[in-house]
Design a protein around this motif. Structure first.
Motif, PDB file in Angstrom:
ATOM      1  N   THR A 100      34.531  42.452  42.557  1.00  0.00           N
ATOM      2  CA  THR A 100      33.346  41.762  43.050  1.00  0.00           C
ATOM      3  C   THR A 100      32.481  42.770  43.806  1.00  0.00           C
ATOM      4  O   THR A 100      32.969  43.829  44.217  1.00  0.00           O
ATOM      5  CB  THR A 100      33.738  40.611  43.982  1.00  0.00           C
ATOM      6  OG1 THR A 100      34.557  41.129  45.048  1.00  0.00           O
ATOM      7  CG2 THR A 100      34.510  39.541  43.223  1.00  0.00           C
ATOM      8  N   SER A 108      32.330  40.469  36.763  1.00  0.00           N
ATOM      9  CA  SER A 108      31.819  39.766  37.935  1.00  0.00           C
ATOM     10  C   SER A 108      30.302  39.842  37.963  1.00  0.00           C
ATOM     11  O   SER A 108      29.704  40.854  37.579  1.00  0.00           O
ATOM     12  CB  SER A 108      32.391  40.385  39.211  1.00  0.00           C
ATOM     13  OG  SER A 108      31.809  39.796  40.363  1.00  0.00           O
ATOM     14  N   PHE A 155      31.520  34.641  37.501  1.00  0.00           N
ATOM     15  CA  PHE A 155      32.087  35.686  36.655  1.00  0.00           C
ATOM     16  C   PHE A 155      32.138  35.170  35.227  1.00  0.00           C
ATOM     17  O   PHE A 155      31.999  33.957  34.976  1.00  0.00           O
ATOM     18  CB  PHE A 155      33.475  36.129  37.140  1.00  0.00           C
ATOM     19  CG  PHE A 155      34.547  35.058  37.085  1.00  0.00           C
ATOM     20  CD1 PHE A 155      35.438  34.991  36.018  1.00  0.00           C
ATOM     21  CD2 PHE A 155      34.689  34.130  38.112  1.00  0.00           C
ATOM     22  CE1 PHE A 155      36.427  34.021  35.965  1.00  0.00           C
ATOM     23  CE2 PHE A 155      35.670  33.155  38.075  1.00  0.00           C
ATOM     24  CZ  PHE A 155      36.543  33.105  37.000  1.00  0.00           C
TER      25      PHE A 155
END
Length: 642
Positions: A401, A442, A449
């Motif tokens: 992320t 992501s 995602f």
């Protein structure tokens, strides 16, 4: 075709010719009240012969299918050179459908005799298209009974959509005249039902290489319609890059220059020149800032701490380009050539993660490893590696992320898992795919995602829900790679059907379809401005696509193996890096999109310039990535050459 359908066709013919009394009499005797036959199944030629009627009355014996195809093939072979290559385009789909018709009639022996006698015609040229067709014909050989047709992907693709064939008007007239004159009604019925003939004014000389295949053919028929859709490719308002530029401009304005490079006071004229240059730059920045869009999907704002870290990184960013190549760091996995499937790194390059065939994920903290080595502490070096267990099959996809606190992984067990990198524990398992999940990505703005799977779908998820928000269907084979557009409103997918699709996440619609690769698509990357998409395929070819104009403007067939990873440099995206199975990492100049507006397909091949090739000793390049400071990260698994 039923008798009632024939009656309706004859009635339509009578109506077309104005035979009102005949129509009324036939309607009364046949008891037909309405004509419900689909219009596309009706074709009346200039001689007034209803071809559907003739097709239904023709001899449908298995021997007739093979004899009809052999006669047509012989006629094409003896045609004039000017039209032979064009007319040959129709043979491949007719050959496939004759084979499937024979299988559906359980005439397996006749079907295999036809395939054995004619298949060499389609696979002996040595072209890339012929190699693809060879694979398709091999797949069709597995179809031996009618029940196999529904489960074979090539047979399904042939039956699902009409195959596009481009012919000049005169060539099409020649074909129709031969089929009708020779009374090859079976082939004429297949043409009407399964082939979509696109007429052009002049013969298609020198374009034999543009032949389509069963998997890409139906896709190409819809490309023009889909690619006319308008796109919102602008970056989002208040993004970190814009904030950094504004802060930089404000700081430069506050620190007004008083001296030149030699330390001498600036003259009034020099101050005015500097002021005009600064005003011009600010005007350009304001124009750039205005060309932004409001988010049209719910997005989570960036944490203040993360934004501050990114702004600090941008202050240290190196300017890279064709004359200033980036610094690079390459991380090699040893003793893992047969077990390592995928690699990723955190955005700053401080951590590298690998997915392995034993279902494990390993995260390497490079800073801790460097500190341990400098102090010769083996125990500390061991503690810098986090081992994550949770999947029940090989791991094929990884992605961090934006805040680097979480890690997504995808596996052959059909799940995507979310991990805490700090705690080294699994937080959520997302189940929905029915087959292996080949890739996961992501969103640049977190929260969302996307996953790509062997079930021919890509799916969009959010971290708060275990069910997908969007199911993106349209590919005809495995979806192998998935990437997010910089504004998070679009998802790009590459597939084994050799096509690329751009999906609008707001309504799950297909916004773009790009067809051009001759082998499965294995890598994708968006430029930082969101206007360009780079793609790589299994045959080592890279292509550049202009998203707004829906066209290809660069082709680079330099790699000698599959292209496994692509990445644009940060900022203006002046450098494109590619990693390949041929043990090389290549750097390309990618700033010539605007200059190639009028380029032909051949000229476009030079619009992307090779700047440098880095050869590893014995390491296929699995992964390439640019950090916010434009440090190039590469990684792969060492393999001993045979």
């Amino acid at each position: 075709m039923q008798d009632a359908d024939i009656d309706r066709i004859v009635l339509e013919y009578c109506k077309k010719r104005g035979f009102a009394r005949t129509e009324a009499l036939l309607r009364q005797e046949a008891g037909v009240e309405a004509m419900a036959l689909a219009p596309q199944r009706l074709h009346v030629n200039s001689n007034g012969i209803v071809e559907n009627v003739l097709y239904s009355l023709a001899d449908h014996s298995p021997k007739q299918y093979a004899d009809s195809f052999h006669r047509l093939a012989a006629w094409v072979d003896n045609s004039l050179d000017l039209y032979r290559d064009e007319l040959a385009r129709v043979l491949y789909p007719l050959f496939i459908h004759c084979y499937l018709e024979l299988i559906s009639k359980r005439a397996t022996s006749e079907a295999h005799q036809l395939l054995t006698k004619q298949k060499q015609r389609f696979i002996s040229t040595g072209a890339t298209t012929s190699k693809i067709r060879q694979q398709e014909i091999q797949d069709l050989q597995a179809v031996a009974v009618p029940e196999h047709i529904g489960s074979n992907r090539v047979a399904q693709a042939a039956r699902a959509a009409r195959y596009p064939v481009t012919l000049s008007t005169y060539s099409f007239q020649l074909l129709m005249a031969f089929l009708q004159g020779s009374k090859l009604w079976l082939l004429l019925g297949i043409v009407n039902q399964y082939i979509k003939v696109q007429e052009v004014a002049t013969p298609m000389e020198g374009r034999a290489a543009e032949e389509t295949t069963l998997l890409t053919g139906p896709i190409q028929g819809d490309v023009v319609t889909i690619n006319q859709k308008a796109l919102d490719l602008m970056l989002l308002q208040d993004n970190v890059e814009d904030k950094w530029r504004e802060e930089k401009a404000a700081a430069e304005e506050a620190a007004e220059q008083e001296f030149d490079e030699q330390g001498k006071p600036l003259t009034k004229k020099q101050r005015q020149q500097l002021k005009r240059a600064a005003d011009k730059e600010r005007a350009k920045q304001r124009q750039t800032t205005q060309d932004r869009m409001e988010p049209q999907i719910p997005l989570v704002g960036m944490a203040d701490e993360l934004e501050a870290q990114l702004l600090e990184s941008l202050d240290k960013r190196a300017s890279v380009g064709p004359t200033a190549l980036p610094s690079a760091a390459f991380y090699t996995f040893v003793n893992s050539h047969h077990t390592l499937h995928c690699v990723t790194s955190s955005s700053d390059g401080a951590c590298v993660a690998g997915g392995f065939s034993d279902s494990s994920v390993r995260i390497y903290d490079l800073e801790k490893m460097a500190a341990a080595r400098s102090q010769a502490q083996d125990e500390a070096a061991g503690s810098s590696v986090s081992l994550l267990w949770g999947h029940s099959a090989a791991v094929y996809g990884l992605d961090y992320t934006p805040d680097q606190q979480l890690l997504f992984t995808s596996s052959a067990d059909g799940t995507v898992r979310l991990w805490s990198t700090e705690l080294a524990v699994n937080l959520v398992a997302y189940r929905g795919h029915n087959f292996p999940v080949w890739d996961v990505a992501s969103s640049p703005h977190a929260y969302y995602f996307a996953s790509a799977s062997a079930d021919k779908t890509a799916r969009m998820w959010c971290t708060e829900r275990t069910n997908p928000l969007r199911i993106l269907t349209g590919h005809q084979s495995d979806v192998d790679v998935v990437r997010w557009h910089p504004n998070s409103h679009y998802i790009a997918t590459g597939s084994s059907d050799r096509s690329i699709r751009l999906w609008d996440v707001r309504d799950s619609s297909t916004a773009r379809v790009f067809v051009g690769h001759r082998s499965p698509v294995t890598a994708l990357a968006f430029s930082p401005d969101g206007q360009t998409l780079a793609s790589g395929s299994e045959d080592g070819t890279m292509m550049m696509w202009d998203l707004s104009e829906a066209r290809r403007f660069g082709v680079t067939p330099n790699h000698k193996g599959p292209v496994w990873s692509l990445a644009f440099s940060q900022g203006d995206g002046a450098i494109l890096a590619s990693g390949s199975a041929d043990h090389t990492l290549q750097l390309w100049g990618s700033q010539q999109r605007q200059d190639s507006q009028e380029a032909t397909a051949h000229e476009a091949s030079s619009s992307v310039t090779l700047l440098r090739t880095f050869q590893t000793k014995a390491t296929p390049v699995f992964y390439v990535h640019f950090t916010p400071m434009n440090l190039l990260i590469g990684s792969g698994a060492l393999t001993l050459r045979q």
